[in-house]
Design a protein around this motif. Structure first.
Motif, PDB file in Angstrom:
ATOM      1  N   ILE A 174       0.898  -1.167  -0.066  1.00 40.42           N
ATOM      2  CA  ILE A 174       0.078  -0.064   0.023  1.00 40.42           C
ATOM      3  C   ILE A 174       1.001   1.131   0.065  1.00 40.42           C
ATOM      4  N   VAL A 175       1.867   1.190   0.875  1.00 43.03           N
ATOM      5  CA  VAL A 175       2.840   2.330   0.850  1.00 43.03           C
ATOM      6  C   VAL A 175       3.490   2.753  -0.475  1.00 43.03           C
ATOM      7  N   ALA A 176       4.133   1.579  -0.928  1.00 42.14           N
ATOM      8  CA  ALA A 176       4.579   1.697  -2.398  1.00 42.14           C
ATOM      9  C   ALA A 176       3.702   2.268  -3.229  1.00 42.14           C
ATOM     10  N   ALA A 177       2.449   1.856  -3.389  1.00 42.65           N
ATOM     11  CA  ALA A 177       1.596   2.005  -4.378  1.00 42.65           C
ATOM     12  C   ALA A 177       1.225   3.637  -4.211  1.00 42.65           C
ATOM     13  N   ARG A 178       1.099   4.245  -2.981  1.00 48.68           N
ATOM     14  CA  ARG A 178       0.766   5.499  -2.699  1.00 48.68           C
ATOM     15  C   ARG A 178       1.713   6.452  -3.085  1.00 48.68           C
ATOM     16  N   LEU A 179       3.053   5.852  -2.834  1.00 52.73           N
ATOM     17  CA  LEU A 179       4.145   6.830  -3.237  1.00 52.73           C
ATOM     18  C   LEU A 179       4.318   6.958  -4.905  1.00 52.73           C
ATOM     19  N   GLN A 180       4.053   5.756  -5.439  1.00 54.17           N
ATOM     20  CA  GLN A 180       3.740   6.007  -7.084  1.00 54.17           C
ATOM     21  C   GLN A 180       2.869   6.862  -7.498  1.00 54.17           C
ATOM     22  N   GLN A 181       1.811   6.820  -6.814  1.00 47.58           N
ATOM     23  CA  GLN A 181       0.324   7.695  -7.186  1.00 47.58           C
ATOM     24  C   GLN A 181       0.847   8.846  -7.084  1.00 47.58           C
ATOM     25  N   THR A 217      10.943  10.072  -4.889  1.00 50.69           N
ATOM     26  CA  THR A 217      10.031   8.822  -4.694  1.00 50.69           C
ATOM     27  C   THR A 217      10.696   7.545  -4.815  1.00 50.69           C
ATOM     28  N   GLU A 218      11.882   7.494  -5.518  1.00 43.58           N
ATOM     29  CA  GLU A 218      12.708   6.269  -5.785  1.00 43.58           C
ATOM     30  C   GLU A 218      13.473   5.981  -4.867  1.00 43.58           C
ATOM     31  N   ALA A 219      14.036   6.869  -3.941  1.00 44.42           N
ATOM     32  CA  ALA A 219      14.658   6.733  -2.894  1.00 44.42           C
ATOM     33  C   ALA A 219      13.827   6.123  -1.924  1.00 44.42           C
ATOM     34  N   ARG A 220      12.653   6.733  -1.720  1.00 42.80           N
ATOM     35  CA  ARG A 220      11.745   6.285  -0.538  1.00 42.80           C
ATOM     36  C   ARG A 220      11.198   4.891  -1.045  1.00 42.80           C
ATOM     37  N   LEU A 221      11.001   4.841  -2.167  1.00 42.64           N
ATOM     38  CA  LEU A 221      10.538   3.229  -2.630  1.00 42.64           C
ATOM     39  C   LEU A 221      11.650   2.351  -2.348  1.00 42.64           C
ATOM     40  N   ALA A 222      12.831   2.561  -2.549  1.00 42.70           N
ATOM     41  CA  ALA A 222      13.911   1.614  -2.101  1.00 42.70           C
ATOM     42  C   ALA A 222      13.730   1.354  -0.779  1.00 42.70           C
ATOM     43  N   ARG A 223      13.707   2.482   0.104  1.00 43.96           N
ATOM     44  CA  ARG A 223      13.492   2.028   1.763  1.00 43.96           C
ATOM     45  C   ARG A 223      12.475   1.223   1.864  1.00 43.96           C
ATOM     46  N   VAL A 224      11.298   1.459   1.249  1.00 41.26           N
ATOM     47  CA  VAL A 224      10.045   0.621   1.725  1.00 41.26           C
ATOM     48  C   VAL A 224      10.443  -0.837   1.213  1.00 41.26           C
ATOM     49  N   HIS A 225      11.091  -0.655   0.037  1.00 43.53           N
ATOM     50  CA  HIS A 225      11.172  -2.217  -0.524  1.00 43.53           C
ATOM     51  C   HIS A 225      12.412  -3.083   0.367  1.00 43.53           C
ATOM     52  N   ARG A 226      13.062  -2.259   0.976  1.00 43.39           N
ATOM     53  CA  ARG A 226      14.303  -2.990   1.714  1.00 43.39           C
ATOM     54  C   ARG A 226      13.727  -3.684   3.020  1.00 43.39           C
ATOM     55  N   HIS A 227      12.604  -2.512   3.390  1.00 43.06           N
ATOM     56  CA  HIS A 227      12.224  -3.216   4.745  1.00 43.06           C
ATOM     57  C   HIS A 227      10.951  -4.105   4.469  1.00 43.06           C
ATOM     58  N   TYR A 228      10.359  -3.974   3.359  1.00 39.44           N
ATOM     59  CA  TYR A 228       9.368  -5.087   3.180  1.00 39.44           C
ATOM     60  C   TYR A 228       9.930  -6.336   2.742  1.00 39.44           C
TER      61      TYR A 228
END
Length: 124
Positions: free
Chosen positions: A89-96, A108-119
């Motif tokens: 959900i968090v990744a989809a909202r960042l992309q949105q 957003t790419e940096a944030r997505l990388a962080r989310v994916h790293r944790h997830y």
């Protein structure tokens, strides 16, 4: 065992779920039971309609036919939609936000990388 904040966040992204079905999450409590009831009701209605064909004079063939018709139909089944993990959900909202022009793609790419790293660490 004590967990670090980073570990708590990883677990939260992997295990916390959000309802993405498209309706109010509170109404799901009522609608899930209602949909199950309606499926069972339709099954009972079909069986009743099939067995009504055997009313009247007792006849072996019509009774067998009605019984077979009542058994032939597969029971209706209500299936719930699975909720989505919070990390998705968090990744989809960042992309949105990027698509809507609310945020810069590099940030957003940096944030997505962080989310994916944790997830991704806690999911197989």
């Amino acid at each position: 065992m004590r967990r670090s904040p980073q570990e708590k966040k990883r677990l939260s992204y992997a295990k916390d779920r959000r309802n993405t079905y498209g309706e109010n999450d509170k109404s799901s409590r009522r609608n899930i039971t209602l949909n199950r009831q309606l499926a069972h009701r339709a099954d009972r209605h079909h069986a009743d309609q099939a067995l009504r064909g055997a009313l009247g004079r007792p006849d072996e063939a019509s009774a067998d036919h009605a019984e077979q018709a009542a058994r032939d139909r597969r029971p209706g089944r209500f299936r719930k939609h699975a909720d989505v993990p919070l990390g998705e959900i968090v990744a989809a909202r960042l992309q949105q936000r990027v698509r809507a022009g609310m945020d810069e793609p590099e940030r957003t790419e940096a944030r997505l990388a962080r989310v994916h790293r944790h997830y991704r660490r806690t999911t197989p």
